[in-house]
Design an enzyme around this catalytic site. Structure first.
Site, PDB file in Angstrom:
ATOM      1  N   ASN A 110      13.098 -70.549  57.062  1.00 52.92           N
ATOM      2  CA  ASN A 110      12.410 -69.819  55.987  1.00 52.92           C
ATOM      3  C   ASN A 110      12.059 -68.421  56.487  1.00 52.92           C
ATOM      4  O   ASN A 110      11.843 -68.219  57.678  1.00 52.92           O
ATOM      5  CB  ASN A 110      11.120 -70.572  55.622  1.00 52.92           C
ATOM      6  N   HIS A 112       9.269 -65.281  55.988  1.00 54.61           N
ATOM      7  CA  HIS A 112       7.923 -65.004  55.463  1.00 54.61           C
ATOM      8  C   HIS A 112       7.546 -63.563  55.819  1.00 54.61           C
ATOM      9  O   HIS A 112       7.775 -63.125  56.948  1.00 54.61           O
ATOM     10  CB  HIS A 112       6.919 -65.998  56.064  1.00 54.61           C
ATOM     11  N   SER A 139       8.773 -62.801  59.648  1.00 56.65           N
ATOM     12  CA  SER A 139       9.132 -63.868  60.581  1.00 56.65           C
ATOM     13  C   SER A 139      10.132 -64.817  59.943  1.00 56.65           C
ATOM     14  O   SER A 139      10.047 -65.093  58.737  1.00 56.65           O
ATOM     15  CB  SER A 139       7.889 -64.717  60.927  1.00 56.65           C
ATOM     16  N   ASP A 146       3.627 -78.147  56.768  1.00 61.44           N
ATOM     17  CA  ASP A 146       2.575 -77.182  56.429  1.00 61.44           C
ATOM     18  C   ASP A 146       3.210 -75.860  56.037  1.00 61.44           C
ATOM     19  O   ASP A 146       4.162 -75.407  56.691  1.00 61.44           O
ATOM     20  CB  ASP A 146       1.635 -76.965  57.627  1.00 61.44           C
ATOM     21  N   ASP A 148       4.498 -72.258  55.596  1.00 58.50           N
ATOM     22  CA  ASP A 148       4.722 -71.116  56.481  1.00 58.50           C
ATOM     23  C   ASP A 148       4.401 -71.424  57.954  1.00 58.50           C
ATOM     24  O   ASP A 148       3.958 -70.549  58.701  1.00 58.50           O
ATOM     25  CB  ASP A 148       3.906 -69.891  56.007  1.00 58.50           C
TER      26      ASP A 148
HETATM   27  C1  GRF Z   1      10.319 -62.133  50.497  1.00 60.52           C
HETATM   28  O1  GRF Z   1       9.329 -61.204  50.809  1.00 60.52           O
HETATM   29  C2  GRF Z   1      10.226 -63.338  51.386  1.00 60.52           C
HETATM   30  O2  GRF Z   1       9.780 -63.045  52.676  1.00 60.52           O
HETATM   31  C3  GRF Z   1       9.192 -64.178  50.693  1.00 60.52           C
HETATM   32  O3  GRF Z   1       9.449 -64.013  49.319  1.00 60.52           O
HETATM   33  C4  GRF Z   1      10.097 -62.751  49.114  1.00 60.52           C
HETATM   34  C5  GRF Z   1      11.399 -63.062  48.423  1.00 60.52           C
HETATM   35  O4  GRF Z   1      12.093 -61.893  48.044  1.00 60.52           O
HETATM   36  N1  GRF Z   1       9.260 -65.557  51.141  1.00 60.52           N
HETATM   37  P1  GRF Z   1      13.606 -61.988  47.578  1.00 60.52           P
HETATM   38  O5  GRF Z   1      13.654 -63.007  46.438  1.00 60.52           O
HETATM   39  O6  GRF Z   1      14.425 -62.423  48.729  1.00 60.52           O
HETATM   40  O7  GRF Z   1      13.960 -60.619  47.082  1.00 60.52           O
END
Ligand code: GRF
Length: 217
Positions: A110, A112, A139, A146, A148
């Site tokens: 994922n 974040h 990251s 849990d 993130d």
């Molecule tokens: C990104 O900032 C990602 O880190 C977060 O949600 C946002 C998604 O943006 N999890 P996109 O849909 O990839 O443009």
């Protein structure tokens, strides 16, 4: 090159990180190929990036399922139909149960928009600005139950500027995300990432050791 890792991407919206993964995977020497994109929202704009790249773009709408488990079994089934080996969550806004997380353990990552483990959850940039910290970032981590949390694979540091708004900061962090996610996927797909207990070890890590100063020296 040995077989490219078949990768599925889960999205819920805009899909700009998905696009960065699709673009990277178009390079012949990239160790992963995007074989399916799945959105839990039928109106996710990101689905168009998949369609344009001739990648199957599926919708598994969480609203059509009575329980979280039913939704996740459909998701799992769709991923398996495409022989997916690695899953990338890219702006996927559903919390996953321990059952799904266990099925894809150490095969699901994922992104974040903060330097984890700080600022988990939503509205990271607002909170960063409120706290007045000078360096934030993004990251990529292995998914655990849990939100993130999970072993961190790679991070990028991004300076916070005095006159930043949540939007200007989000845009600067997003630019870093678009480089970081393909980089992290490449590390995982090529087998350079190893887990020791709950810590990621990178083989052949030649990270530059220069610090980032904010404000600059
Ligand atoms: C990104 O900032 C990602 O880190 C977060 O949600 C946002 C998604 O943006 N999890 P996109 O849909 O990839 O443009």
């Amino acid at each position: 090159m040995t077989q490219r890792k078949k990768t599925g991407v889960l999205i819920s919206g805009r899909g700009s990180n998905l696009k960065s993964l699709i673009d990277a995977a178009q390079q012949d020497d990239f160790p992963a190929e995007i074989v399916v994109v799945i959105s839990n929202r039928p109106d996710a704009e990101g689905l168009d990036y998949a369609r344009k790249a001739n990648i199957p773009a599926l919708v598994v709408d969480h609203k059509e399922f009575e329980t979280r488990e039913d939704f996740e079994s459909k998701l799992d089934e769709a991923l398996r139909e495409y022989d997916v080996e690695l899953v990338c969550n890219a702006g996927f806004m559903r919390l996953l149960t321990e059952h799904f997380v266990a099925k894809w353990l150490n095969r699901q990552i994922n992104i974040h928009p903060s330097l984890l483990p700080s600022y988990k959850g939503l509205h990271t940039h607002e909170r960063v600005l409120k706290d007045g910290i000078k360096i934030t970032g993004c990251s990529v981590h292995f998914v655990r139950t849990d939100m993130d949390s999970g072993p961190i694979i790679a991070q990028a540091a991004v300076p916070v500027l005095t006159d930043d708004t949540p939007d200007t900061l989000a845009a600067r962090v997003l630019e870093a995300e678009h480089k970081l996610y393909p980089h992290a996927l490449k590390l995982v797909a090529s087998g350079q990432v190893r887990l020791l207990a709950e810590q990621v070890i990178i083989e052949n890590d030649d990270t530059v050791t220069a610090p980032l100063f904010a404000p600059p020296l």
